[in-house]
Design a protein around this motif. Structure first.
Motif, PDB file in Angstrom:
ATOM      1  N   TRP A  10       9.336  -6.064  -1.277  1.00 40.27           N
ATOM      2  CA  TRP A  10       8.847  -5.194  -2.342  1.00 40.27           C
ATOM      3  C   TRP A  10       7.680  -4.361  -2.029  1.00 40.27           C
ATOM      4  O   TRP A  10       7.357  -3.218  -2.417  1.00 40.27           O
ATOM      5  N   ALA A  11       6.997  -4.845  -0.764  1.00 40.06           N
ATOM      6  CA  ALA A  11       5.577  -4.202  -0.617  1.00 40.06           C
ATOM      7  C   ALA A  11       5.750  -3.596   0.814  1.00 40.06           C
ATOM      8  O   ALA A  11       4.998  -2.847   1.531  1.00 40.06           O
ATOM      9  N   GLY A  12       7.036  -3.795   1.495  1.00 38.17           N
ATOM     10  CA  GLY A  12       7.357  -3.017   2.674  1.00 38.17           C
ATOM     11  C   GLY A  12       7.905  -4.176   3.829  1.00 38.17           C
ATOM     12  O   GLY A  12       8.309  -4.893   3.422  1.00 38.17           O
ATOM     13  N   ARG A  13       7.808  -3.602   4.962  1.00 41.15           N
ATOM     14  CA  ARG A  13       8.302  -4.505   6.182  1.00 41.15           C
ATOM     15  C   ARG A  13       7.468  -5.554   6.269  1.00 41.15           C
ATOM     16  O   ARG A  13       6.007  -5.574   6.428  1.00 41.15           O
ATOM     17  N   GLN A  14       7.961  -6.748   6.214  1.00 40.42           N
ATOM     18  CA  GLN A  14       7.082  -8.014   6.599  1.00 40.42           C
ATOM     19  C   GLN A  14       6.982  -7.947   7.921  1.00 40.42           C
ATOM     20  O   GLN A  14       7.884  -8.167   8.804  1.00 40.42           O
TER      21      GLN A  14
END
Length: 164
Positions: free
Chosen positions: A144-148
């Motif tokens: 949800w926050a971007g690329r891990q």
């Protein structure tokens, strides 16, 4: 229990297959994107695409186990052309397929939009004939926050161009 993965929020494997099917149909209908398929289409392409997106978005590692992971996907797309005539149309087709097949959830759509833009930039960076695909790069994981990141950090930045 925590927030579901993007894969779960989208609807899991059936949703990934619906997304990949709709997206693929849109690509074949687009004059620019149809060109790479003019030599023929692997009948399993849609399923492979669904498996790849599923894994990247938090689903099971089916693509890695069956098809060779991120390196294999990059190699299929690498060294095609020195200019990138595909990315803008690719993103448009993806966004339209998401709107047509997945839940009407603004957060989900925003997260998937961030993913496809970063993924398209990465793949496009390997289009040049001189590009070199790294050996065994990690499978991207999109949250949800971007690329891990590998160190549990999150980055929404596009990757650097990877040409010699």
């Amino acid at each position: 229990m925590g927030r579901p993965t993007l894969y779960e929020a989208a609807g899991g494997a059936p949703a990934m297959l619906a997304l990949a099917t709709d997206f693929h149909d849109r690509c074949l209908a687009d004059p620019e994107l149809a060109h790479p398929f003019s030599h023929g289409v692997d009948p399993a392409h849609v399923r492979h695409l669904a498996e790849y997106w599923g894994e990247v978005l938090g689903g099971p590692p089916v693509y890695t186990e069956r098809h060779g992971g991120h390196e294999a996907m990059l190699r299929v797309h690498a060294n095609q052309c020195d200019e990138d005539p595909f990315s803008a149309a690719f993103v448009t087709c993806f966004d339209e397929a998401v709107a047509a097949t997945l839940p009407d959830d603004p957060e989900l759509r925003a997260a998937l939009g961030g993913y496809i833009r970063a993924a398209t930039a990465e793949v496009g960076s390997y289009f040049p004939m001189s590009a070199v695909v790294p050996r065994d790069p990690p499978m991207p994981r999109w949250t949800w926050a971007g690329r891990q990141g590998l160190d549990s950090s999150v980055s929404t930045a596009a990757p650097a161009t990877r040409t010699p």
